[in-house]
Design an enzyme around this catalytic site. Structure first.
Site, short mmCIF file in Angstrom:
data_model
loop_
_atom_site.label_atom_id
_atom_site.label_comp_id
_atom_site.label_asym_id
_atom_site.label_seq_id
_atom_site.Cartn_x
_atom_site.Cartn_y
_atom_site.Cartn_z
N ARG A 1 0.99 -1.57 -0.02
CA ARG A 1 -0.21 -0.21 -0.15
C ARG A 1 0.81 0.85 0.25
NH1 ARG A 1 -3.52 -0.18 4.08
NH2 ARG A 1 -4.97 -1.75 3.33
N ARG B 1 -3.07 1.08 18.08
CA ARG B 1 -4.09 -0.03 16.71
C ARG B 1 -3.44 0.57 15.73
NH1 ARG B 1 -7.48 -4.47 15.96
NH2 ARG B 1 -7.60 -4.28 13.83
N LYS B 2 -4.42 0.80 14.11
CA LYS B 2 -4.40 1.60 13.43
C LYS B 2 -5.01 3.13 13.81
CE LYS B 2 -7.29 -0.51 11.96
NZ LYS B 2 -8.08 -1.66 10.79
N GLY C 1 -17.02 -7.09 1.70
CA GLY C 1 -16.69 -8.49 1.42
C GLY C 1 -16.35 -9.17 3.06
N CYS D 1 -14.93 -2.86 5.66
CA CYS D 1 -13.08 -1.96 5.22
C CYS D 1 -14.24 -1.45 3.50
CB CYS D 1 -12.34 -2.09 4.35
SG CYS D 1 -11.59 -3.59 5.82
N GLY D 2 -15.18 -1.94 2.93
CA GLY D 2 -16.37 -1.10 2.49
C GLY D 2 -16.92 -0.21 2.72
#
Length: 581
Positions: free
Chosen positions: A94, A203-204, A464, A469-470
């Protein structure tokens, strides 16, 4: 797809005589013992000795902060264990692109790397990054070096770090913007991106800053969301920012909390650092990987906007002025597609729809060529996975638009193509239950054929798995991937959530209890939108229509008849290391 190898992202089980180390404890131990950013030499060594020489701690932890993780075998989580699918000896890489800003040289470099090392695959993500796939360990050092040579990096694009800083792709170009916030976005990126002080967060950590009036970078779902506002002081107008904290989606969606503070531009970096330090110091968030995001201070640990502000002011060492009333935007569908005037006389930007974010090296090279020939060599990504060529001379706009459209990047696209977002899906992701990219193209084409006259703005998000994530939680129609048994075999299916939104209509989408096989999703959406067309009251939009109807009524529209609710079926196991864009 090549030989499937065992996923080595988990270490060997500890001796049964010893206390069992939890996943969170293992990750925290590994992060404390090494800052992977200091060990490019190890990556070079792996490139010489091959994939089998890579130790589990690199595959499972250290590569993440380099923006790199192992690629799945094409079937997603099915066939794997512990909530992750089988890994292939290939990587997703990425590329961190702050505020979505790129030069034509950078675009060409990405195109070349996708062609040479990525089997011609590149994906624009919902955080303005670009992802490559199929990268081998042997080629990874050259990929990284090539990006560094043109001022790009993958550092911090994944992992427990400050992720890519998002912002309005029209920063500095939009005649209605309050302030061009892109210099601050780049300054935040320099402050936190790759900074060893912040390599080990729980975390993120996601940050958005925008000076536009439309909040197109979705500050509501970021750990830090800074939105420009104004106030009057001594008869003069002063620009600053409102601060929101603790936003995020995944399996526990939470809209960011606005603090009662007015952030002056010169205070932004200190404030961002202060919030990052609060997050870094939160040991309670390091106990569980599933509950390690900043939002859980609000969801589970009793923090409020007032207590967070008090802690922040103590961290930064000064008091912030009280907040100002904001003009919260109503228009949540600013996808930037089309030809639009800039505030610079004689210049326009041309926005192309990149369906599902999938773009080829040829298309990237074409965009770079057009930017050089008819503009000033600048290209920008959007959080809706689209591509803009900016500073185009007005007289060349039609030619640029026609050329992009002919290359499969339409400048005039249907509401379905413009509003569709999809995550990576099982094609590459080890966490996914369903394939999403090809499905998104097929679904869009089906809806265009079935509802050619439909013109209402629509956000149709496909994810998914339950990890969002979408971003299906903020979509008008969000569909979440499942696996169900149909006619004796397991098939892709989707569960429907409706009515999600941001801005004035901010709300998490409602799970309505309807699930169907992937091949019947167009039928369900067609019934739902036809029901909207025939039953809407006056000029109400989709969000108002969904809000006026119960889950039972919406489920009946989707199914074509009144039926009972189906349970949503949350994640098959603990949420693994997040890999979304």
């Amino acid at each position: 797809m090549g030989e499937v190898i065992p996923d080595k992202s988990s270490e060997d089980k500890p001796n049964q005589a010893q206390p069992v180390e939890t996943k969170a404890q293992r990750v925290e131990r590994l992060k404390r013992s090494k800052n992977a950013w200091d060990h490019f030499d190890e990556i070079q060594q792996f490139a010489r000795t091959g994939f089998d020489s890579i130790p589990p701690e690199w595959l499972g932890t250290y590569f993440r902060s380099w923006g790199v993780y192992t690629q799945g075998d094409g079937v997603g989580v099915i066939g794997g264990k512990n909530g992750e699918g089988k890994a292939m000896p290939f990587f997703m890489v990425r590329i961190r692109i702050p505020n979505g800003l790129m030069t034509s040289q950078q675009v060409r470099t990405i195109a070349n790397l996708a062609e040479k090392y990525g089997r011609g695959v590149a994906d624009i993500t919902v955080r303005q990054n670009i992802q490559l796939h199929w990268v081998t360990i042997e080629s990874l050092p050259e990929v990284l070096q090539s990006l560094w040579n043109v001022g790009l990096t993958t550092t911090g694009a994944c992992g427990d770090v400050a992720r890519n800083i998002t912002g309005c792709p029209l920063a500095g170009l939009d005649g209605e913007e309050i302030i061009d916030a892109s210099p601050l976005a780049l300054q935040i990126d320099r402050e936190l991106g790759g900074n060893s002080e912040f390599y080990n967060l729980p975390r993120k950590f996601k940050i958005s800053i925008t000076g536009c009036r439309h909040w197109c970078s979705y500050p509501e779902i970021n750990d830090i969301g800074l939105t420009a506002t104004t106030r009057r002081r001594a008869g003069k107008s002063e620009v600053g920012f409102t601060l929101r904290v603790g936003g995020g989606l995944s399996t526990n969606p939470h809209l960011a909390v606005a603090l009662d503070a007015f952030i002056k531009p010169e205070q932004v970096i200190q404030v961002v650092r202060g919030v990052a330090e609060i997050f870094r110091a939160s040991e309670v968030l390091r106990v569980s990987r599933e509950k390690a995001r900043l939002k859980f201070l609000f969801l589970e640990h009793g923090w409020t906007a007032d207590t967070f502000l008090a802690e922040l002011q103590q961290r930064i060492g000064f008091s912030l002025d009280p907040g100002e009333r904001e003009d919260i935007p109503a228009d949540i569908h600013r996808d930037h597609v089309g030809v639009h005037a800039q505030k610079q006389p004689g210049l326009v930007y041309v926005g192309a729809s990149v369906l599902r974010g999938r773009i080829t090296p040829q298309q990237l090279n074409l965009a770079a060529d057009l930017a050089d020939r008819y503009a000033d060599g600048h290209v920008r990504n959007t959080v809706m996975q689209n591509l803009l060529i900016v500073n185009v001379r007005k007289e060349s706009a039609s030619l640029v638009a026609d050329t992009l459209t002919a290359a499969g990047l339409p400048v005039q696209a249907s509401v379905f193509a413009r509003g569709t977002i999809s995550c990576t899906g099982s094609e590459f992701c080890k966490l996914a239950l369903t394939e999403t990219k090809s499905f998104a193209r097929w679904l869009t084409e089906e809806l265009e054929d079935r509802l050619p006259a439909f013109e209402e703005q629509l956000k149709l998000h496909i994810t998914g798995c339950p990890n969002s994530c979408g971003q299906h939680w903020i979509a008008d129609i969000g569909i979440e991937g499942k696996k169900i048994k149909h006619n004796g075999k397991m098939v892709d299916a989707y569960y429907f959530c409706v009515g999600g939104s941001v801005g004035q209509f901010a709300a998490i989408a409602r799970p309505v209890g309807y699930r169907c096989t992937a091949d019947t999703v167009p039928d369900a959406i067609e019934r739902l939108l036809e029901g909207f067309n025939t039953r809407r009251e006056g000029s109400e939009n989709l969000r108002q229509f969904f809000g006026r109807h119960s889950n039972e009524e919406l489920r009946a529209l989707l199914a074509g008849t009144f039926i009972g609710a189906v349970d949503r079926d949350v994640s098959l196991g603990p949420v693994p290391y997040g890999v979304e864009g």
